[in-house]
Structures are given as structure tokens and as C-alpha cells.
Design an enzyme around this catalytic site. Sequence first.
Site, PDB file in Angstrom:
ATOM      1  N   VAL A 234      -0.600   2.131   6.246  1.00 28.00           N
ATOM      2  CA  VAL A 234      -0.120   3.486   5.984  1.00 28.00           C
ATOM      3  C   VAL A 234       1.248   3.324   5.340  1.00 28.00           C
ATOM      4  CG1 VAL A 234       0.424   5.721   6.982  1.00 28.00           C
ATOM      5  CG2 VAL A 234      -1.262   4.270   8.074  1.00 28.00           C
ATOM      6  N   VAL A 235       1.464   4.057   4.244  1.00 32.62           N
ATOM      7  CA  VAL A 235       2.733   3.914   3.536  1.00 32.62           C
ATOM      8  C   VAL A 235       3.515   5.222   3.622  1.00 32.62           C
ATOM      9  CG1 VAL A 235       3.826   3.334   1.344  1.00 32.62           C
ATOM     10  CG2 VAL A 235       1.675   2.237   1.984  1.00 32.62           C
ATOM     11  N   ASP A 372      -6.141  -9.270  -5.091  1.00 31.97           N
ATOM     12  CA  ASP A 372      -6.650  -7.893  -5.007  1.00 31.97           C
ATOM     13  C   ASP A 372      -6.105  -7.114  -6.198  1.00 31.97           C
ATOM     14  OD1 ASP A 372      -7.984  -5.682  -4.082  1.00 31.97           O
ATOM     15  OD2 ASP A 372      -6.475  -5.127  -2.607  1.00 31.97           O
TER      16      ASP A 372
HETATM   17  P1  ADP Z   1      -3.148  -0.900   0.804  1.00 31.25           P
HETATM   18  O1  ADP Z   1      -3.301  -2.292   1.293  1.00 31.25           O
HETATM   19  O2  ADP Z   1      -3.405   0.131   1.849  1.00 31.25           O
HETATM   20  O3  ADP Z   1      -3.880  -0.659  -0.498  1.00 31.25           O
HETATM   21  P2  ADP Z   1      -0.766  -0.700  -0.828  1.00 31.25           P
HETATM   22  O4  ADP Z   1       0.360  -1.653  -0.731  1.00 31.25           O
HETATM   23  O5  ADP Z   1      -1.657  -0.833  -2.000  1.00 31.25           O
HETATM   24  O6  ADP Z   1      -1.582  -0.763   0.531  1.00 31.25           O
HETATM   25  O7  ADP Z   1      -0.166   0.758  -0.761  1.00 31.25           O
HETATM   26  C1  ADP Z   1      -0.990   1.900  -0.778  1.00 31.25           C
HETATM   27  C2  ADP Z   1      -0.427   2.930  -1.719  1.00 31.25           C
HETATM   28  O8  ADP Z   1       0.880   3.295  -1.338  1.00 31.25           O
HETATM   29  C3  ADP Z   1      -0.299   2.429  -3.132  1.00 31.25           C
HETATM   30  O9  ADP Z   1      -1.473   2.651  -3.860  1.00 31.25           O
HETATM   31  C4  ADP Z   1       0.848   3.231  -3.673  1.00 31.25           C
HETATM   32  O10 ADP Z   1       0.402   4.471  -4.155  1.00 31.25           O
HETATM   33  C5  ADP Z   1       1.700   3.460  -2.465  1.00 31.25           C
HETATM   34  N1  ADP Z   1       2.792   2.472  -2.402  1.00 31.25           N
HETATM   35  C6  ADP Z   1       2.803   1.289  -1.766  1.00 31.25           C
HETATM   36  N2  ADP Z   1       3.965   0.654  -1.912  1.00 31.25           N
HETATM   37  C7  ADP Z   1       4.734   1.443  -2.680  1.00 31.25           C
HETATM   38  C8  ADP Z   1       6.071   1.345  -3.199  1.00 31.25           C
HETATM   39  N3  ADP Z   1       6.845   0.293  -2.946  1.00 31.25           N
HETATM   40  N4  ADP Z   1       6.523   2.366  -3.952  1.00 31.25           N
HETATM   41  C9  ADP Z   1       5.752   3.428  -4.196  1.00 31.25           C
HETATM   42  N5  ADP Z   1       4.509   3.584  -3.751  1.00 31.25           N
HETATM   43  C10 ADP Z   1       3.989   2.604  -2.990  1.00 31.25           C
HETATM   44 MG    MG Z   2      -3.639  -1.146  -2.431  1.00 31.54          MG
END
Ligand code: ADP
Ligand code: MG
Length: 483
Positions: A234-235, A372
Site C-alpha cells: 500500500v502506498v 517486474d
Molecule cells: P506494487 O508492488 O504494489 O506494484 P509499486 O511500488 O509499484 O508497488 O507502487 C504502486 C503504485 O504506487 C505505483 O504504481 C505508483 O502509482 C505509486 N507509487 C509508488 N511509489 C511511488 C513514488 N515514489 N512516487 C509516486 N508514486 C509512487
Molecule cells: Mg508496481
Amino acid sequence: MSCSLADVMSEQLAKELQLEEENAAFPEVVAVAEGPFITGENVDTSSDLMLAQMLQMEFDREYDAQLRREEKKINGDSKVSISFENYRKVHPYDSDSSEDEVDWQDTRHDPYRADKPTTTPRKGFIGKGKDITTKHDEVVCGRKNTARMENFAPEFQVGDGIGMDLKLSNQVFNALKQHAYSEERRSARLHEKKEHSTAEKAVDPKTRLLMYKMVNSGMLETITGCISTGKESVVFHAYGGNATEDKVIPPECAIKVFKTTLNEFKNRDKYIKDDYRFKDRFSKLNPRKIIRMWAEKEMHNLTRMQNAGIPCPQVVILKKHVLVMSFIGQDQVPAPKLKDVTLSSEDMKKAYYQVLNMMQQLYKECNLVHADLSEYNMLWHDGKVWLIDVSQSVEPTHPHGLEFLFRDCRNVAQFFQKAGVAEALNERELFNAVSGLNITADNEVDFQAEIEALEKMNEDHVQNHGKKLSVFSGDGDPPIYDE
Ligand code: ADP
Ligand code: MG
């Protein structure tokens, strides 16, 4: 004052007109979808456990500060000083040693739940000679019963009887005791249920506490809300807070919380289990620690990429399974994924060459395969492509490293070919261009077979010679693969 119907009507009319005018003059401010998730002042108060922990933290901090002041006062300018160090409250939730920590999902043990009341041994009588009082003495017994109420769980209301000379008959005491027990069990059940439901949302009270601490320490200003909920993470978006001595906090941050529900991670074993960097540790770890390792991996990989100058989030801090990094985007709006953005053909071509370059850099300079890589994990920001989501990235010599690379190449090649970049290499050409290998098979099946053969050779080589094949070491040896 009475007035006619017509007056009322016209008054309403006047109001409506005024409202209309106001609306035209002051167009509505675009409301932020939701209130902030966590701020210094506005904290979610639904979890009593969390509140108690926060209060305890605050109390301990004040206590320690007071202790330091006293220590200073006593020591003064004296050459010999005494230390109160041993008297400090090091609260379990404040210490960062994760080793001895009790995780609520691992065990049902709640360190904050009161122990079950202990029954005092029944001797039957006390005293000597003619002062013997038996357990049947009403006064003694009544007083004892009152005192024993203290053993009930702290949340159980017993009134202020304990402080006074109250005598409880056995009958009353037993009824009360029974009630206290069943209350305790009931509240424990409720408690469990609540925690399991929040676990589904990946941000359990413990994680929220971790995040709250980041705000409380001033490192983050506010956690505004959730950007993305994926299967594995979760971000959140957050505004950065104050810089510390050794760290500048970016104005906007992304907080990636690795999900502490375990199921999804099981099928990721193959990424990390064979990664020699983590090999020794893997076997010794419980699933919770493995999840922390994902976060750790993402941090290390991002740092490598940062050092190579690849556009990617900059690591701010890692706390357990919570990784804080710089936010790619602006004003709470994350940069769009490459799959969602409409680019001019010129920009698309630029993006392609940039991705090609980044893949080569990643392989040669960072010694990494993204594993990935696709239009889902590339963001378009500031006129260039940014790579994210590298927790699963591995070194090329990983037993499946080349297969992962090939899959990345296929995703990238297909995306850019579909997007109309005429110059885009096909997946096999791209693979060779990135890896520097020279696999000549002209169809996908053979190509893949050769990749697997190469991986196998490398594995055997590592087994027999304790080092990887020279094709991977980049020291200019001719690829052994040709033989
Ligand atoms: P997951 O493993 O769940 O795919 P991600 O690292 O790809 O995790 O992050 C999920 C989403 O969160 C990304 O597709 C992006 O939209 C957003 N996100 C992740 N990290 C960042 C960041 N540093 N800045 C802006 N958006 C981010
Ligand atoms: Mg991702």
C-alpha cells in the site's frame, strides 16, 4: 412578525439569487477528496490500543527527559558523575530492536493485556494461639475479597471500594469474579476481531503506529492519504517534515507499506530464496521478517540505481516493512504510469531510448535485473521515465535472473512496438543489447531454452568453482556460451 405568503416567496427568491451571485463570484474551492490520513493533530482515534501506546510513548519520553534533568542537576560540575541510564523507560514500542519484538499477527499474546487474576493460596487460617483467624472469619474474608478485586482486569470497573474498608461477602465476590472473567474474554474477542479486519487493509495498528511515529518525530509533516493499494503493498503520500542532521527530507514523500498479510508473498519466494545476497538469512527467518526483507531489498536496489543516476525514487528511511522515499509527482498527484500517459511520437521515441539505456545501466552498473519491468512500473514525470517497484529485482546471476530479464524485455518491446516506435528492438534483440550476451536463436522457444541452459551452466559453475561464469563478470572474456 407576520407576513404574506408572497413576501416569503420573494424572500426565498432573494436568497436564491444571492446564493447564485456568491457562487459566481467565489467559485467553489476544489475540495480535497478526503481529510488527511495522519497529521500531528488529527489522528485516527478508533484504536484504543494504539492510543494507549501513543500515550505511553509520550509519557516515557517525558519521564526520560525529567530523568536527564535530574541527572544533570545532581552531577553539576562534579568530576565524578552518576548515571540514571538504567532507570530510563525504554518502551518496547520505542526501541528499534526488531529481534525481540512480539508481532500481533504472529502470536495471540498481547503484552498489554492484564494477567489473569491469581488466586491467593488458601491456608485456611492465619495467626497463632488464641489469635488464629480462620478463612471463615467474616470481616477478614470480606476485606480480603475487596482487596482481591484489584486482580481483575484494569478495564473492569470495580468502583472505589478498594480504597475503603469494604467487606464483600464470598457470594458477592464470586459473582463479581465470574463476571469479570467473562467480560475479559469478551473484550479479548472483540479486540481480535477488530485487528483482523484492519489487517485486511494492510495497515494494521502496528503499522499505523510506525507511521504515526514518523509524523510525531517531525520527519513527516502529514500523511495525506493512500495512492495505491496493490496486492503486495500500500502506498501513501506524505508531506516531508524537518530535516535531521544527516538527512534532508524531500518536500513530498511516498510511503510504501509492504503488506503484512502473508499469502501473496508466498509465491514470491523464488525471487528472494535464490538471491544469494539473502540466502543465508532466508532459511532462518519467519515470514514476517521475510516481508521486512522485501522492503530492505527495495531500499538497497533503489540505492544502487540512485548511485548509477537512473531516475528513481530516492530512499528516505526504512523502518521495518515501511519504506519512505521521495514522491514522483507533484501536489499529491503521482506521476502517471507509462501505460496511462499519452505521449507524442517524439516523446515516446525518447522514452524508448531512455528505457533501453536504463535497462543497460541497471544490468551493467547496478548488476540488477528489474524482474517486474513493464509500463505499469514506469512513471512519466518531468519529461522522462522513472523506474519504480524494485523490491523483486535480482542480480543477473540469480538462478532465474536471465529468464526475468527476458520477460522484462518482452514487456518493454511489446509496449513500445504497440506504441508505434519503429526503432524498438524486438525482445530477443533487446535481451542481447541489455545483457551483452549473444544468443542467436531466431525464435522464442529456442531462445528461452538457451537462456535456461546458460542459467544452468552458471549454477553448475558456481557449485563447482565457487564463482560465477565469466560472461557475468564483465571483465571482457569472450562469452563461454558460444562453445
Ligand atoms: P506494487 O508492488 O504494489 O506494484 P509499486 O511500488 O509499484 O508497488 O507502487 C504502486 C503504485 O504506487 C505505483 O504504481 C505508483 O502509482 C505509486 N507509487 C509508488 N511509489 C511511488 C513514488 N515514489 N512516487 C509516486 N508514486 C509512487
Ligand atoms: Mg508496481
